[in-house]
Design a protein around this motif. Structure first.
Motif, PDB file in Angstrom:
ATOM      1  N   LEU A  63      -3.434  15.067 -41.227  1.00 51.19           N
ATOM      2  CA  LEU A  63      -2.136  15.026 -40.538  1.00 51.19           C
ATOM      3  C   LEU A  63      -2.207  14.420 -39.141  1.00 51.19           C
ATOM      4  O   LEU A  63      -1.183  14.056 -38.562  1.00 51.19           O
ATOM      5  N   GLY A  64      -3.393  14.320 -38.569  1.00 52.56           N
ATOM      6  CA  GLY A  64      -3.493  13.786 -37.209  1.00 52.56           C
ATOM      7  C   GLY A  64      -2.923  14.739 -36.177  1.00 52.56           C
ATOM      8  O   GLY A  64      -2.798  15.935 -36.423  1.00 52.56           O
ATOM      9  N   CYS A  65      -2.586  14.182 -35.036  1.00 47.90           N
ATOM     10  CA  CYS A  65      -2.102  14.984 -33.910  1.00 47.90           C
ATOM     11  C   CYS A  65      -0.568  14.962 -33.895  1.00 47.90           C
ATOM     12  O   CYS A  65       0.038  13.894 -33.941  1.00 47.90           O
ATOM     13  N   PRO A  66       0.058  16.139 -33.846  1.00 45.68           N
ATOM     14  CA  PRO A  66       1.529  16.162 -33.910  1.00 45.68           C
ATOM     15  C   PRO A  66       2.184  15.509 -32.698  1.00 45.68           C
ATOM     16  O   PRO A  66       3.267  14.921 -32.818  1.00 45.68           O
ATOM     17  N   PHE A  67       1.535  15.598 -31.555  1.00 48.88           N
ATOM     18  CA  PHE A  67       2.109  14.992 -30.348  1.00 48.88           C
ATOM     19  C   PHE A  67       2.075  13.468 -30.456  1.00 48.88           C
ATOM     20  O   PHE A  67       3.032  12.786 -30.107  1.00 48.88           O
ATOM     21  N   CYS A  68       0.947  12.969 -30.952  1.00 48.82           N
ATOM     22  CA  CYS A  68       0.848  11.522 -31.130  1.00 48.82           C
ATOM     23  C   CYS A  68       1.837  11.036 -32.176  1.00 48.82           C
ATOM     24  O   CYS A  68       2.440   9.969 -32.030  1.00 48.82           O
TER      25      CYS A  68
END
Lengths: 203, 203
Positions: free
Chosen positions: A105-110
């Motif tokens: 999912l990666g970083c939610p902020f990014c």
DNA sequence: CTTGCACTATACTGACCAGTCAACTACGGT
DNA sequence: ACCGTAGTTGACTGGTCAGTATAGTGCAAG
């Protein structure tokens, strides 16, 4: 900071989860309400817009992360160990989400930043602020590495930023290739970037 | 590869432009058609879906970039100069878009990747493939640096990937902070990451 | 002239969107 | 018992979405 109502909290957490899993644009307010078991009216009682909710959800999640990072980056530990723990933390997070959703999912902020920076100034600012907070942890770590003599740097602030670029980029690649193992070299890449002098790593 | 009809080409270019400027989710097929001066019927004659168009637009844009990168990364030039030219190319691209749209737009492939990797497998694969192509340029550059003795690396492939992580991350930061000047240190950060031996840079 | 094909034009469908509204409930203070 | 307020409910609006249907155009080959 006054405490939030349970409805509000449920919405914040559900929203972050759904957006993190797919994207802001593809998650509707109805989706969030349904999943959170909240009526739409209550949603708009708690938040004035979808964009508002996204900002609040980032704030909420950021606050939880801050508590964890305060430990991970505790000045009690040697700086290189902090870096190692941070990398491990990232990998654990991503691994947990991977098992839960079957995808990196990666970083939610990014995610929010890349999707909406050009469209929603409030969201852009919140992402900027949140990532800035993380950079500050890295910055003091780098400064400690420098004062230790482990790393040379004319501008620790700039070096911390470069380090963070590398880390965020690596996480992005892992998401795009949907491949967790790309994070295996996270620490060694960071060490190379920092150009640390004596080669050593904790257990 | 047979040549595209002008309608198709116009749609591909308009689509990439609009998506790059905002995001996939926030651009409608109608928006694209209106801007391209094409009727919706023609759109669905040319492409079977919006997702299909996005993939084709990446292919189209990627092909144009490949021609440029073949020059930038020409084996005729010393490898460090290739890196320098690549960084300059990135900065020029971003600067041009900044002046055109008043915002830092970042990389269109990363945008699509971060927004849709978890939702649209065709798009994810196309982004993966495109970024993989760029990594190959960096990889041969790194290998040449190693054979020159300018850089030491056990695994040039891995090092190229780390370098690309850093570069993509830096571009992402510039987008999120909407600040072009974050790219000023792009090259020096790359040089530090590569750990090049003799400090030298071309004019 | 006519048939067939590549392409265009536009109205349309049904689902879904963010956001609104007025009626309702629960409850603490008086 | 009464009120005010905080919070809830679900139906509703007007607009937009991706995608479709169908008729029409221009043109080239026979």
């Amino acid at each position: 900071m006054r405490q939030e109502s349970p409805t509000k909290t449920k919405l914040l957490e559900t929203a972050l989860e759904l957006i993190w899993e797919s994207s802001y644009g593809s998650v509707s307010v109805d989706d969030i309400c349904t999943k959170a078991g909240v009526n739409k009216g209550s949603f708009y009682y708690a938040f004035k817009s979808k964009s508002d909710l996204a900002v609040a959800a980032m704030e909420h999640h950021g606050a939880q992360k801050r508590a964890i990072f305060d430990q991970v980056f505790s000045a009690q530990r040697p700086p290189l160990e902090r870096l190692e723990r941070y990398c491990r933390q990232v990998i654990e997070d991503q691994t947990e989400k991977f098992h839960k959703y079957g995808k990196v999912l990666g970083c939610p902020f990014c995610s929010l930043g890349y999707e909406l920076s050009t469209q929603d100034e409030n969201i852009r600012r919140k992402v900027e602020q949140t990532l800035g907070a993380v950079t500050r942890y890295l910055e003091s770590m780098v400064r400690d590495l420098v004062s230790e003599g482990t790393v040379e740097a004319k501008d620790p602030k700039e070096l911390a930023r470069e380090l963070y670029s590398y880390l965020m980029g690596a996480i992005m690649q892992a998401k795009i290739e949907n491949n967790l193992s790309l994070l295996d070299h996270l620490l060694s890449g960071a060490v190379r970037l920092l150009n640390v002098k004596q080669a050593e790593s904790a257990a």
